[in-house]
Design a protein around this motif. Structure first.
Motif, PDB file in Angstrom:
ATOM      1  N   GLY A 274       0.802  -1.214   0.000  1.00  0.00           N
ATOM      2  CA  GLY A 274       0.000   0.000   0.000  1.00  0.00           C
ATOM      3  C   GLY A 274       0.833   1.261   0.000  1.00  0.00           C
ATOM      4  N   LYS A 275       2.129   1.134   0.317  1.00  0.00           N
ATOM      5  CA  LYS A 275       2.989   2.312   0.364  1.00  0.00           C
ATOM      6  C   LYS A 275       3.172   2.952  -1.007  1.00  0.00           C
ATOM      7  N   ASP A 276       3.031   2.164  -2.076  1.00  0.00           N
ATOM      8  CA  ASP A 276       3.236   2.677  -3.429  1.00  0.00           C
ATOM      9  C   ASP A 276       1.932   3.114  -4.099  1.00  0.00           C
ATOM     10  N   PHE A 277       0.824   3.026  -3.368  1.00  0.00           N
ATOM     11  CA  PHE A 277      -0.448   3.463  -3.940  1.00  0.00           C
ATOM     12  C   PHE A 277      -0.468   4.985  -4.055  1.00  0.00           C
ATOM     13  N   ARG A 278      -0.794   5.473  -5.216  1.00  0.00           N
ATOM     14  CA  ARG A 278      -0.926   6.915  -5.451  1.00  0.00           C
ATOM     15  C   ARG A 278      -2.280   7.185  -6.083  1.00  0.00           C
ATOM     16  N   ASP A 279      -2.898   8.292  -5.709  1.00  0.00           N
ATOM     17  CA  ASP A 279      -4.205   8.648  -6.244  1.00  0.00           C
ATOM     18  C   ASP A 279      -4.116   8.851  -7.755  1.00  0.00           C
TER      19      ASP A 279
ATOM     20  N   GLN B 114      10.038   7.449  -9.018  1.00  0.00           N
ATOM     21  CA  GLN B 114       9.099   6.337  -8.878  1.00  0.00           C
ATOM     22  C   GLN B 114       8.091   6.355 -10.017  1.00  0.00           C
ATOM     23  N   LEU B 115       7.809   5.152 -10.507  1.00  0.00           N
ATOM     24  CA  LEU B 115       6.712   4.923 -11.442  1.00  0.00           C
ATOM     25  C   LEU B 115       5.782   3.920 -10.790  1.00  0.00           C
ATOM     26  N   SER B 116       4.513   4.285 -10.643  1.00  0.00           N
ATOM     27  CA  SER B 116       3.568   3.399  -9.963  1.00  0.00           C
ATOM     28  C   SER B 116       2.244   3.381 -10.699  1.00  0.00           C
ATOM     29  N   LEU B 117       1.731   2.177 -10.934  1.00  0.00           N
ATOM     30  CA  LEU B 117       0.408   1.986 -11.526  1.00  0.00           C
ATOM     31  C   LEU B 117      -0.524   1.486 -10.431  1.00  0.00           C
ATOM     32  N   GLY B 118      -1.089   2.431  -9.702  1.00  0.00           N
ATOM     33  CA  GLY B 118      -2.057   2.098  -8.666  1.00  0.00           C
ATOM     34  C   GLY B 118      -1.523   1.279  -7.526  1.00  0.00           C
ATOM     35  N   GLY B 119      -0.213   1.257  -7.339  1.00  0.00           N
ATOM     36  CA  GLY B 119       0.373   0.434  -6.296  1.00  0.00           C
ATOM     37  C   GLY B 119       0.446  -1.031  -6.645  1.00  0.00           C
ATOM     38  N   VAL B 120       0.000  -1.390  -7.853  1.00  0.00           N
ATOM     39  CA  VAL B 120      -0.034  -2.790  -8.274  1.00  0.00           C
ATOM     40  C   VAL B 120       1.232  -3.173  -9.038  1.00  0.00           C
TER      41      VAL B 120
ATOM     42  N   PHE C 215      -2.017   6.373 -11.671  1.00  0.00           N
ATOM     43  CA  PHE C 215      -0.758   6.454 -12.401  1.00  0.00           C
ATOM     44  C   PHE C 215       0.068   7.578 -11.796  1.00  0.00           C
ATOM     45  N   TYR C 216       1.312   7.237 -11.472  1.00  0.00           N
ATOM     46  CA  TYR C 216       2.196   8.247 -10.905  1.00  0.00           C
ATOM     47  C   TYR C 216       3.583   8.077 -11.499  1.00  0.00           C
ATOM     48  N   ALA C 217       4.167   9.180 -11.915  1.00  0.00           N
ATOM     49  CA  ALA C 217       5.551   9.210 -12.372  1.00  0.00           C
ATOM     50  C   ALA C 217       6.160  10.492 -11.824  1.00  0.00           C
ATOM     51  N   GLY C 218       7.115  10.343 -10.924  1.00  0.00           N
ATOM     52  CA  GLY C 218       7.713  11.522 -10.302  1.00  0.00           C
ATOM     53  C   GLY C 218       8.725  11.128  -9.260  1.00  0.00           C
ATOM     54  N   THR C 219       8.940  12.017  -8.299  1.00  0.00           N
ATOM     55  CA  THR C 219       9.924  11.755  -7.262  1.00  0.00           C
ATOM     56  C   THR C 219       9.430  10.682  -6.308  1.00  0.00           C
ATOM     57  N   SER C 220      10.358   9.959  -5.717  1.00  0.00           N
ATOM     58  CA  SER C 220      10.021   8.970  -4.699  1.00  0.00           C
ATOM     59  C   SER C 220       9.601   9.692  -3.416  1.00  0.00           C
ATOM     60  N   VAL C 221       9.037   8.938  -2.470  1.00  0.00           N
ATOM     61  CA  VAL C 221       8.545   9.534  -1.228  1.00  0.00           C
ATOM     62  C   VAL C 221       9.641  10.305  -0.504  1.00  0.00           C
TER      63      VAL C 221
END
Length: 246
Positions: A178-183, A198-204, A186-192
């Motif tokens: 759940g830590k990689d879940f972003r509203d 970080q590139l994240s597709l819904g935390g999946v 789709f997220y592409a940007g800086t890490s936490v």
């Protein structure tokens, strides 16, 4: 290439997860919420002993079979001179964001907690008001917004706090599903932590590369990777094998 991909999946995901599942199953777990031990683990000193400000990020394995995969994370803080700790975490029933829902260092479904990161003194004093504001600004406070997988959940909450107070970022375990879940899914940007990308597709699905996070590959919420800053392997199920995160 196809065989290489299958080999990577086997070595980095399937074998670690299967071995950890067998270990957890043979170790056993509480059969019900009511039958679990939620008492203090005795990790934190009495409130009055600590005169200065302090922040602790803590985690423990989640309940029942889900403990194979994930940890539950929360934050504990105390202002300088305060008589008691304040605990903030997110849960999956009722109002998600809870204040002092459990004792500060309580066991979670009978699983022993651990302190992942501690701030004291000036660093804690500066962080406490920012954390308190971030708790109020958590973007998923409504009933029914909690999702154990892929988020938002308790680990999404700690990631949200760490985005506002990046020094907390090392406490995001690889098993903090759940830590990689972003509203927006789709997220592409800086890490936490702000130290990488970080590139994240819904935390999946996703990839994170940063000085604090190390290199992480997210597959269905499971994370495999390596940390060079504080050398450790990150494996599904087992979590972090090596130096402590902070």
């Amino acid at each position: 290439m196809r065989r290489l991909i299958l080999l990577v999946l086997l070595v980095c995901f399937t074998l670690p997860l299967a071995s950890h599942a067998l270990w957890r199953w043979t170790s056993g777990w509480p059969g019900s919420w009511s039958g679990a031990d939620w008492s203090s683990a005795g990790l934190l000193p009495a409130e009055m002993v600590e005169d200065e400000a302090v922040v602790h990020v803590m985690a423990a394995r989640v309940g029942n079979w889900r403990s194979i995969f994930a940890h539950h994370s929360w934050v504990v803080l105390k202002r300088a001179g305060a008589e008691t700790y304040t605990r903030y975490d997110v849960v999956g029933w009722g109002e998600p964001v809870r204040t002092n829902h459990r004792v500060a260092d309580g066991r979670w479904y009978g699983n022993e907690p651990e302190i992942l990161l501690t701030l004291t003194g000036a660093a804690a004093e500066a962080a406490v008001p920012v954390i308190e504001q971030a708790v109020r600004d958590y973007p998923y406070p409504a009933r029914g917004s909690y999702r154990a997988w892929p988020g938002p959940n308790s680990n999404t909450f700690i990631a949200h706090l760490a985005a506002e107070v990046p020094v907390l970022a090392p406490a995001l375990l690889p098993t903090a599903i759940g830590k990689d879940f972003r509203d927006g899914w789709f997220y592409a940007g800086t890490s936490v932590s702000g130290t990488g990308l970080q590139l994240s597709l819904g935390g999946v699905f996703g990839v994170t590369v940063g000085w604090v996070e190390g290199a992480e590959l997210n597959l269905l919420g499971l994370v495999a990777g390596v940390d060079l800053r504080r050398p450790a392997l990150k494996l599904p199920g087992w979590g972090r094998l090596g130096m402590a995160p902070a």
